[in-house]
Motif scaffolding. Structure first.
Motif, mmCIF file in Angstrom:
data_model
loop_
_atom_site.group_PDB
_atom_site.id
_atom_site.type_symbol
_atom_site.label_atom_id
_atom_site.label_comp_id
_atom_site.label_asym_id
_atom_site.label_seq_id
_atom_site.Cartn_x
_atom_site.Cartn_y
_atom_site.Cartn_z
ATOM 1 N N VAL B 67 0.874 -1.175 0.000
ATOM 2 C CA VAL B 67 0.000 0.000 0.000
ATOM 3 C C VAL B 67 0.912 1.226 0.000
ATOM 4 N N ARG B 68 0.631 2.138 -0.920
ATOM 5 C CA ARG B 68 1.364 3.408 -0.945
ATOM 6 C C ARG B 68 0.383 4.547 -0.777
ATOM 7 N N VAL B 69 0.760 5.462 0.109
ATOM 8 C CA VAL B 69 -0.062 6.657 0.334
ATOM 9 C C VAL B 69 0.752 7.845 -0.151
ATOM 10 N N ALA B 70 0.213 8.551 -1.132
ATOM 11 C CA ALA B 70 0.924 9.675 -1.761
ATOM 12 C C ALA B 70 2.342 9.250 -2.166
ATOM 13 N N GLY B 71 2.452 8.014 -2.618
ATOM 14 C CA GLY B 71 3.730 7.506 -3.093
ATOM 15 C C GLY B 71 4.625 6.917 -2.021
ATOM 16 N N HIS B 72 4.182 6.965 -0.750
ATOM 17 C CA HIS B 72 5.004 6.459 0.355
ATOM 18 C C HIS B 72 4.480 5.107 0.824
ATOM 19 N N ASP B 73 5.384 4.135 0.924
ATOM 20 C CA ASP B 73 4.996 2.811 1.384
ATOM 21 C C ASP B 73 4.582 2.884 2.864
ATOM 22 N N ILE B 74 3.468 2.223 3.204
ATOM 23 C CA ILE B 74 2.956 2.349 4.583
ATOM 24 C C ILE B 74 3.822 1.620 5.611
ATOM 25 N N ILE B 75 4.722 0.744 5.157
ATOM 26 C CA ILE B 75 5.583 0.042 6.105
ATOM 27 C C ILE B 75 6.964 0.708 6.159
ATOM 28 N N SER B 76 7.628 0.766 5.000
ATOM 29 C CA SER B 76 9.012 1.257 5.001
ATOM 30 C C SER B 76 9.087 2.769 5.184
ATOM 31 N N ASP B 77 8.015 3.468 4.820
ATOM 32 C CA ASP B 77 8.032 4.935 4.928
ATOM 33 C C ASP B 77 6.772 5.385 5.684
ATOM 34 N N PHE B 78 6.562 4.700 6.839
ATOM 35 C CA PHE B 78 5.288 4.883 7.548
ATOM 36 C C PHE B 78 5.065 6.307 8.042
ATOM 37 N N ARG B 79 6.149 6.982 8.397
ATOM 38 C CA ARG B 79 5.977 8.351 8.920
ATOM 39 C C ARG B 79 5.347 9.262 7.870
ATOM 40 N N ALA B 80 5.928 9.235 6.668
ATOM 41 C CA ALA B 80 5.405 10.100 5.606
ATOM 42 C C ALA B 80 3.989 9.677 5.232
ATOM 43 N N ALA B 81 3.803 8.338 5.103
ATOM 44 C CA ALA B 81 2.478 7.843 4.678
ATOM 45 C C ALA B 81 1.395 8.257 5.679
ATOM 46 N N ARG B 82 1.657 8.037 6.968
ATOM 47 C CA ARG B 82 0.620 8.315 7.964
ATOM 48 C C ARG B 82 0.356 9.801 8.145
ATOM 49 N N SER B 83 1.357 10.625 7.842
ATOM 50 C CA SER B 83 1.173 12.056 8.060
ATOM 51 C C SER B 83 0.068 12.631 7.166
ATOM 52 N N TYR B 84 -0.281 11.905 6.091
ATOM 53 C CA TYR B 84 -1.328 12.389 5.179
ATOM 54 C C TYR B 84 -2.734 12.007 5.666
ATOM 55 N N ILE B 85 -2.778 11.070 6.631
ATOM 56 C CA ILE B 85 -4.054 10.402 6.909
ATOM 57 C C ILE B 85 -4.693 10.863 8.215
ATOM 58 N N GLY B 86 -5.995 11.058 8.151
ATOM 59 C CA GLY B 86 -6.799 11.248 9.355
ATOM 60 C C GLY B 86 -7.790 10.103 9.417
ATOM 61 N N LEU B 87 -8.007 9.562 10.591
ATOM 62 C CA LEU B 87 -8.892 8.401 10.720
ATOM 63 C C LEU B 87 -10.003 8.670 11.736
ATOM 64 N N VAL B 88 -11.223 8.438 11.306
ATOM 65 C CA VAL B 88 -12.364 8.477 12.242
ATOM 66 C C VAL B 88 -12.824 7.034 12.408
ATOM 67 N N PRO B 89 -12.581 6.456 13.582
ATOM 68 C CA PRO B 89 -12.889 5.033 13.735
ATOM 69 C C PRO B 89 -14.389 4.790 13.918
ATOM 70 N N GLN B 90 -14.732 3.531 13.801
ATOM 71 C CA GLN B 90 -16.135 3.142 13.914
ATOM 72 C C GLN B 90 -16.647 3.302 15.349
ATOM 73 N N GLU B 91 -15.815 2.858 16.303
ATOM 74 C CA GLU B 91 -16.235 2.881 17.711
ATOM 75 C C GLU B 91 -16.053 4.277 18.284
ATOM 76 N N LEU B 92 -16.909 4.612 19.243
ATOM 77 C CA LEU B 92 -16.776 5.901 19.935
ATOM 78 C C LEU B 92 -15.704 5.768 21.010
ATOM 79 N N THR B 93 -14.466 5.945 20.587
ATOM 80 C CA THR B 93 -13.356 5.749 21.509
ATOM 81 C C THR B 93 -12.755 7.090 21.894
ATOM 82 N N ASN B 94 -12.787 7.384 23.182
ATOM 83 C CA ASN B 94 -12.296 8.666 23.651
ATOM 84 C C ASN B 94 -11.630 8.541 25.005
#
Lengths: 253, 340
Positions: B67-94
């Motif tokens: 999986v590549r996010v904006a060209g960055h591999d989610i494993i080998s380049d996880f910092r760059a890949a994750r910096s693009y992503i915001g996640l709203v999870p299914q469960e109400l976790t707070n």
């Protein structure tokens, strides 16, 4: 190194402690002070000196170590267990942070709280029993190393535990007994020869001994062995945590 | 401009996930998500939607694939890949005892972003949370907690937003508010990937639809194209006089009686004339219906023949209307097809 992320976790963890100041600070200080009152001031006056140190003063390093170990484990284990329990750990695991940075955030916060508590208890002890510290730098070094090492252990427990019961299990059934049997209230020279050997398998002996050495210049084992042991415990804990993050154990299926 | 918009911001290749117990949740998924689109991932419970999102976001380890996010591999380049992503999870976790402000600010800091109270304020205002900023999360309603989760995901200004069942358990009014927020984000260039059980949600918002079932991506299609190519149309004819049965001469049309014999329903497929639809953009639904008959009877328009047949059989029609099947019906039929 993502310093902002580490600092964010650190500040949030410290804020959590301040929200629960009674439980986090007052409670351990009061309970440790009770030991000083009972064993130091009351019973201690009727016990002769141990290794040339008045009994009340003799137990000060051990009691601080008892509090330090239990609080470090408790703070760190709860710190990582709570977001796992509520599910909010997703946020930490999906952030651009390395496992080392996550550990640094949680563990340094837990260790800071324990060190502050240790210093508060040290100040409180001086109100009940007179004592001196011959090697304050070594004392601080032991305080920091022990707090960090047992916070790492707490972090492991917080990931291993799948419920609040297990979270309490290790501190209550392992840490506290090992500390009580690790020379907190006595010198291991006071034990029968066989038990003296058995006691050397108790890792807490080395911590209490080293810490006591920093106060009075004498311990059950050499200060160097004590230092070596605490460093070894720390490395072992780090290796376990590395394995946890590599395998995703209880964090990432 | 169009080309830049179509460039994949997420590239998934051969993604497979088999859990420790042996259950395979994803089977060699290939999928590209285009920059700036709203992509809806539909599928029944346990289809693999959340697993797919969780892998991209770093919550679940993939078994194989890339999986590549904006060209960055989610494993080998996880910092760059994750910096693009915001996640709203299914469960109400707070973190129950934090305030809304602290919790949203925490999320920003976690992504390594410097403090920006103005941005946090803007996010909270856009989600109608500003008045609640000093409230502890435990005191908020479910809908408000859901908004806080969205605010937390937006705190670090992500380019890609994952919404895992964003409006589950949320009342209709709040749901529509959230749709507006999501549309606003898309207008600002944020790519949105949402999973949902509410087909209405996908129908309302998505640019493209992916249907996943038993870990396999059954279909990926533009929403409108999907509805055009798979949608069935119904022509309902309101009769002047009720019928007891369909006249013999009309049986070839496959008509069904409805409304206690007061209506005849003619079902036809849109697929065979889908290409014609380009010529009918902007036409009314009635015109569409007349222009896109699927059952070609004796080489002529099915509807024209039907109307002629009705006239010959002496069946009077007082009104008629057409209806296109909804995405929900398409989805159900797709999933059922696979089951069979």
């Amino acid at each position: 190194m993502n310093v902002t992320s580490i600092k964010t976790i650190y500040v949030a963890e410290m804020a959590r402690s301040l929200r629960t100041v009674l439980q986090s600070i007052v409670s351990p200080v009061v309970s440790t002070s009770l030991y000083f009152v009972v064993f130091g001031s009351a019973i201690g006056t009727r016990i002769t000196q141990v290794e040339g140190v008045p009994y009340g003063a003799f137990i000060v390093p051990g009691l601080i170590m008892l509090m330090l170990l239990t609080q470090s484990v408790s703070n760190a284990s709860f710190g990582i267990f709570f977001p796992r329990f509520t599910g909010s750990i997703y946020e930490i695991l999906s952030a651009p942070i390395s496992p080392l940075e996550i550990v640094l955030g949680f563990v340094t916060a837990a260790a800071t709280k324990s060190i502050v508590l240790g210093l508060i208890v040290l100040a409180t002890a001086s109100l009940f029993v007179p004592f001196s510290i011959q090697h304050p730098a070594v004392m601080l070094l032991f305080l920091v190393l022990t707090a960090l090492t047992f916070s790492l252990l707490g972090f492991i427990i917080g990931i291993w535990a799948d419920g609040f019961e297990k979270l309490q299990l290790v501190p209550l059934l392992i840490i506290t007994p090992l500390t009580f049997l690790g020379g907190t209230f006595y010198s291991i020279d006071m034990l029968p020869p066989t038990w003296q050997v058995v006691t050397l398998f108790n890792p807490v002996v080395y911590l209490v001994s080293g810490f006591r050495w920093s106060f009075y210049g004498q311990g059950d084992v050499s200060i160097w062995i004590s230092l070596l042991m605490i460093v070894l415990f720390m490395l072992l804990a780090l290796l376990i945590i590395q394995a946890i993050f590599r395998s995703g154990y209880r964090l990432k299926p | 401009m169009q080309e830049a918009r179509q460039a994949p911001v997420i590239e998934i290749q051969g993604l497979t996930k088999t859990y420790g117990g042996g259950f395979t949740a994803l089977k060699s998924i290939d999928l590209d998500i285009r920059r700036g689109e709203i992509f809806a991932l539909l599928g029944p419970n346990g289809a693999g939607k959340t697993t797919l999102i969780s892998i991209i976001c770093g919550l679940v380890n993939p078994s194989s694939g890339h999986v590549r996010v904006a060209g960055h591999d989610i494993i080998s380049d996880f910092r760059a890949a994750r910096s693009y992503i915001g996640l709203v999870p299914q469960e109400l976790t707070n973190e129950a005892f934090s305030t809304v402000w602290d919790s949203v600010s925490f999320s920003r800091g976690l992504f390594g972003k410097p403090r920006n109270p103005a941005h946090i304020e803007q996010v909270l205002r856009s989600l109608s949370l500003w008045d609640k900023r000093k409230n502890r999360l435990i005191t908020l309603s479910g809908g408000m907690k859901r908004r806080v989760l969205i605010a937390k995901a937006l705190a670090h200004e992500p380019d890609i937003l994952f919404l895992d069942e964003p409006t589950a358990g949320v009342d209709v009014e709040l749901r529509r508010d959230m749709w507006e927020v999501v549309r606003g984000l898309r207008d600002n260039g944020v790519t949105i990937i949402l999973t949902t059980h509410y087909i209405e949600e996908a129908e309302e918002m998505a640019d493209r639809i992916g249907v996943i079932r038993s870990g396999e991506l059954v279909l990926v299609e533009e929403k409108h194209a999907l509805m055009r190519s798979l949608g069935r149309k119904e022509l309902t004819l309101q009769l002047r006089q009720p019928l007891d049965e369909v006249p013999e001469s009309l049986t070839r049309f496959g008509l069904t009686l409805a409304d206690d014999g007061h209506a005849l329903v003619y079902t036809y497929d849109d697929a065979s004339t889908a290409s014609d639809s380009e010529n009918h953009d902007g036409d009314s639904p009635e015109m569409d219906g007349h222009g896109r008959q699927g059952h070609d009877v004796e080489g002529q328009s099915g509807i024209a023949k039907l109307l002629a047949g009705l006239d010959n059989a002496g069946v009077g029609v007082k009104d008629l209307y057409t209806r296109q099947s909804s995405l929900e019906e398409i989805f159900v039929s797709l999933v059922q097809e696979r089951k069979e």
